[in-house]
Design an enzyme around this catalytic site. Structure first.
Site, PDB file in Angstrom:
ATOM      1  N   ASP A 109     -51.693  89.637 -13.552  1.00 42.51           N
ATOM      2  CA  ASP A 109     -51.341  88.722 -14.641  1.00 42.51           C
ATOM      3  C   ASP A 109     -51.600  89.330 -16.013  1.00 42.51           C
ATOM      4  O   ASP A 109     -50.806  89.168 -16.945  1.00 42.51           O
ATOM      5  CB  ASP A 109     -52.046  87.371 -14.482  1.00 42.51           C
ATOM      6  CG  ASP A 109     -53.557  87.505 -14.327  1.00 42.51           C
ATOM      7  OD1 ASP A 109     -54.085  88.623 -14.464  1.00 42.51           O
ATOM      8  OD2 ASP A 109     -54.213  86.485 -14.052  1.00 42.51           O
ATOM      9  N   HIS A 128     -59.891  83.058 -16.115  1.00 42.98           N
ATOM     10  CA  HIS A 128     -61.299  82.950 -15.724  1.00 42.98           C
ATOM     11  C   HIS A 128     -61.684  81.508 -15.399  1.00 42.98           C
ATOM     12  O   HIS A 128     -62.555  81.273 -14.556  1.00 42.98           O
ATOM     13  CB  HIS A 128     -62.193  83.506 -16.825  1.00 42.98           C
ATOM     14  CG  HIS A 128     -62.024  84.977 -17.031  1.00 42.98           C
ATOM     15  ND1 HIS A 128     -62.475  85.652 -18.146  1.00 42.98           N
ATOM     16  CD2 HIS A 128     -61.454  85.921 -16.247  1.00 42.98           C
ATOM     17  CE1 HIS A 128     -62.180  86.924 -18.052  1.00 42.98           C
ATOM     18  NE2 HIS A 128     -61.557  87.113 -16.905  1.00 42.98           N
TER      19      HIS A 128
END
Length: 418
Positions: A109, A128
């Site tokens: 990504d 995250h």
């Protein structure tokens, strides 16, 4: 999001100044996985937003959780040695493949973001933040390989908290040093989990019920998981924080500010430990799967707020608002004089309903927080989470290219008419 806003002006100004800084020294990641991801990302169309890759990868962990939960809700499918694990073999194969999809999309990504020119704080926070949720989901898959006989729920509790600790310490490290030191254990853990699930397909999950002199495979799993963190992660993190103070390269926060991220984390650990041990109905054995989701959801909220603080260079929270209803619930469910005050004692069914209700409430609250933060960042930076927007230079070049094409067509028509 109406009147409720989660990001202050200080947060938004901090995000404007934010620059990603990471160090990856894992030989598996640097010499194997990154070259592989660099090759694979070339086949991803540039119109596909990197956050789509992140979200699809996260959904693979959710699918695994739901699939295994359907066949083994109470972690007892592996308990009967004479029958064997009752989870179908194909489920382990699907779970192993999904873990690899999640792992590889998580690695690509960021590369897709750089290809499309959409790198920014939103992508890192989105990545995250979802990883913090996956930290609760992924260990749960492994529990179904062992069953509650070899790995009782109270030991599952400490395994999950070990995973929480390893994930959280990395972001505490960045909160104080300003650098994301990517942990070695992550790559090996992803391959290890996927490998364990593949082996369950090939040889049958019964191989994980093997024991020798009372030492089971579940015991080995706990030793390796906890020991690897204590050896390869925790000392390295402590050293990196120490060096950032010694060399004056980090945030140079005062001692209590440096330790501030641990306060909410330790509060959650203590409250959940009290409930797991002192529940009047031993709820940890009645609803372990729901409890892990509840604990994981509140942990994810704490971790997300820490990530927001370290990326925006603001002060992190010392207590999480979701722990207020959790603490009140634990007080009710562990109150030792319940039967003396009320006509009847707290019934097991009632405590299970309380667990389920609190889990739904905390999950919705966490989702609202995540959606709110992402929406506020998108509004502030004038971007969309799941769409690649053309930059001004790219839009200008496209317009120029279209204008040149139109001029060429006009000139061609003129030549034909002449």
């Amino acid at each position: 999001m109406g009147c409720m806003r989660y990001l202050s002006e200080a947060h938004l100004r901090g995000f404007e100044r934010y620059k990603y800084n990471s160090i990856d020294t894992s030989f598996l990641s640097v010499y194997v996985m990154h070259p592989f991801w660099n090759y694979c990302v070339k086949f991803i169309p540039k119109w596909l937003a990197p956050n789509v890759l992140t979200f699809v990868g996260f959904l693979m962990t959710v699918v695994n959780f739901l699939l295994i939960a359907y066949y083994d809700w109470g972690f007892d499918a592996a308990n009967d040695r004479s029958v064997g694990n009752t989870v179908p073999a194909w489920v382990w194969t699907v779970a192993a493949v999904n873990i690899l999809i999640y792992y590889n999309l998580d690695g690509m990504d960021g590369k897709q973001a750089r290809r499309t020119g959409t790198s920014g704080p939103l992508g890192e926070l989105f990545d995250h933040g979802l990883d913090s949720y996956s930290a609760a989901l992924i260990p749960i898959y492994i529990f179904s390989l062992f069953g509650t006989n070899d790995l009782p729920p109270i030991r599952m509790f400490f395994v999950i908290w070990n995973v929480f600790l390893n994930f959280y310490l990395t972001h505490v490290e960045k909160y104080n040093t300003g650098v994301m030191f990517l942990p070695w254990g992550y790559d090996f853990t992803m391959w290890g989990v996927s490998g364990m699930l593949f082996l369950a397909t090939v040889f049958g999950p019964e191989i994980y019920r093997f024991s020798m002199y009372g030492f089971t495979v579940a015991n080995a799993f706990e030793v390796v998981l906890i020991g690897s963190g204590m050896v390869s992660s925790h000392p390295v993190i402590a050293r990196n924080i120490y060096l950032s103070y010694k060399n004056k390269t980090g945030k140079m926060r005062p001692m209590w500010e440096m330790l501030r991220p641990f306060f909410a984390f330790l509060w959650l650990f203590v409250i959940t430990l009290i409930w797991s041990i002192f529940s009047r109905n031993n709820v940890i054995n009645l609803q372990p799967r729901i409890l892990w989701i509840l604990y994981g959801t509140i942990f994810s909220n704490i971790a997300c707020r820490l990530i927001v603080a370290q990326m925006s260079d603001t002060r992190c929270d010392s207590f999480n608002v979701l722990m207020w209803p959790l603490a009140a619930t634990v007080g009710v469910c562990c109150f030792p004089y319940y039967a003396k005050i009320f006509p009847t004692d707290l019934q097991p069914d009632v405590e299970c309903w309380i667990v389920q209700g609190l889990t739904i409430f905390c999950t919705l609250a966490h989702w609202h927080y995540g959606y709110g933060v992402v929406s506020e960042m998108c509004d502030h930076f004038n971007i969309r989470c799941f769409k690649v927007r053309k930059s001004r230079s790219q839009s200008g070049s496209d317009s120029t290219h279209q204008l040149l094409q139109n001029n060429n067509q006009i000139n061609t028509l003129k030549n034909h008419s002449n």
